[in-house]
Design an enzyme around this catalytic site. Structure first.
Site, PDB file in Angstrom:
ATOM      1  N   GLU A 281       5.966  -5.851   1.063  1.00 42.78           N
ATOM      2  CA  GLU A 281       6.429  -4.471   1.528  1.00 42.78           C
ATOM      3  C   GLU A 281       7.199  -4.883   2.904  1.00 42.78           C
ATOM      4  OE1 GLU A 281       3.226  -5.125   1.659  1.00 42.78           O
ATOM      5  OE2 GLU A 281       1.676  -4.170   0.847  1.00 42.78           O
TER       6      GLU A 281
ATOM      7  N   ASP B 269      -5.030   2.341  -8.684  1.00 41.19           N
ATOM      8  CA  ASP B 269      -6.459   2.070  -8.668  1.00 41.19           C
ATOM      9  C   ASP B 269      -6.982   2.532  -7.059  1.00 41.19           C
ATOM     10  OD1 ASP B 269      -6.343  -1.289  -7.093  1.00 41.19           O
ATOM     11  OD2 ASP B 269      -4.944   0.718  -6.658  1.00 41.19           O
TER      12      ASP B 269
END
Lengths: 143, 132
Positions: free
Chosen positions: A122, A30
Site C-alpha cells: 500500500e 475476508d
C-alpha cells in the site's frame, strides 16, 4: 501482488477507453463492509481518500488522523496529518489495504501499481499517487 | 538477455538469474470474462428510475483472491454485500499457478453475477515466483 496489478490494468484500460472516471477500492473477501462505506467512498474521494479500518492491532483500529482546516471538526476541508496503524515500520503511508480509495483517473494518469514488497504494498503504491496528488483528503474521524 | 559466457562464476550467474526472475513476473495475466456495462462520458451511469437523480460515479471494487478452502464461500458472501451497491463494477482478480482463471471460480462467479445482477469482471494473473 500481480492479481491486484492485473485488476489495476483492467480499470485503467476501461477508464482510458471510455474517457470516464470512477473511484477504485480494494476489498478483500475476508473483510466485512458496512454498506454505508461505499457511498461515503464514492461521494468523498477526489484524489485519494483514507479512512479507519477496525479490528487491527492492539488499538483496534488503523486510521488516518485527520485535521480539519478550520479546526472545528465539522467536516470542512480536511487533511490527513498522521496515522494510527500499529505497524509503521518506516512506511510513509501506514494504511491497511482496505483503508484507502482513489480516483480511477488518477490511477490511469500516474500508472501506479503494487510492488512485491511484503508489508509495504500500500505504501509504495500510495507514494506514486502522492507525487501527483499532493493533497490527501480524508473524512474527519467521528468516534 | 545476453548469453552468459562460460567463464562466469556460478555466483554471478545466479545473481543474473535472480535479477531477471524478479522482473519477469509482470504482464502475465488474462481477462477471462467481463460482464460489466461499459460506461461512457465521465464514468457515470444512470441510476434506475432516476430522471431527476444525478448519474452516479462508478465504483470499481477490486478483490484479489487465490485458491484456499474458503475461497468460494468468501466470494459469495462479499458478492451479496456488493450487489446491494449501485453503479459498482466488481473486479475479481485470481492469483493462480498458470495465470489462467480456474473453472470453479468462473462457474461460481457466473452464478453469483446472474443471481445478484452484479457487474463482474474475472481476471487471472500468475502468482509472483516467491509465492508459488
Amino acid at each position: 501482488m500481480n492479481a491486484r496489478n492485473a485488476a489495476l490494468d483492467f480499470v485503467s484500460a476501461r477508464v482510458e477507453a471510455s474517457n470516464s472516471g470512477g473511484v477504485v477500492y480494494f476489498a478483500d473477501a475476508d473483510n466485512v463492509y458496512d454498506l454505508r462505506l461505499f457511498e461515503e467512498i464514492r461521494g468523498s474521494t477526489r484524489g485519494v481518500s483514507a479512512f479507519p479500518v477496525g479490528l487491527i492491532g492492539r488499538l483496534g483500529v488503523s486510521s488516518p488522523v485527520v485535521v480539519s482546516a478550520d479546526g472545528d471538526g465539522d467536516g470542512g476541508a480536511a487533511a490527513v496529518e498522521g496515522f494510527t496503524d500499529p505497524w509503521f515500520h518506516f512506511r510513509k503511508f501506514p494504511l491497511d489495504m482496505a483503508g484507502f480509495a482513489f480516483s480511477a483517473r488518477l490511477l490511469a494518469e500516474t500508472g501506479a501499481r503494487m510492488q512485491t514488497k511484503v508489508g509495504a504494498e500500500e505504501d509504495l503504491f500510495l507514494q506514486v499517487i502522492e507525487r501527483e496528488a499532493p493533497h490527501k483528503k480524508g473524512k474527519p474521524y467521528h468516534p | 538477455m545476453r548469453p552468459v559466457s562460460s567463464s562466469s562464476s556460478f555466483i554471478s550467474m545466479s545473481f543474473l538469474l535472480l535479477v531477471v526472475s524478479l522482473g519477469a513476473d509482470g504482464g502475465e495475466s488474462t481477462v477471462c470474462s467481463d460482464g460489466t456495462k461499459a460506461t461512457s462520458g465521465d464514468g457515470k451511469e444512470e441510476v434506475e428510475g432516476g430522471d431527476k437523480a444525478p448519474p452516479a460515479t462508478t465504483l470499481y471494487v477490486i478483490t484479489a483472491t487465490y485458491r484456499q478452502r474458503d475461497q468460494l464461500p468468501s466470494l459469495l458472501r462479499l458478492s451479496q454485500t456488493l450487489s446491494l451497491v449501485h453503479a459498482l463494477v466488481w473486479v475479481v482478480a485470481e492469483e493462480t499457478e498458470d495465470g489462467r482463471c480456474s473453472p470453479s471460480v468462473e462457474r461460481g462467479l457466473a452464478e453469483l453475477a446472474a443471481a445478484a445482477q452484479l457487474g463482474v469482471a474475472h481476471l487471472a494473473a500468475k502468482a509472483p515466483k516467491a509465492f508459488r
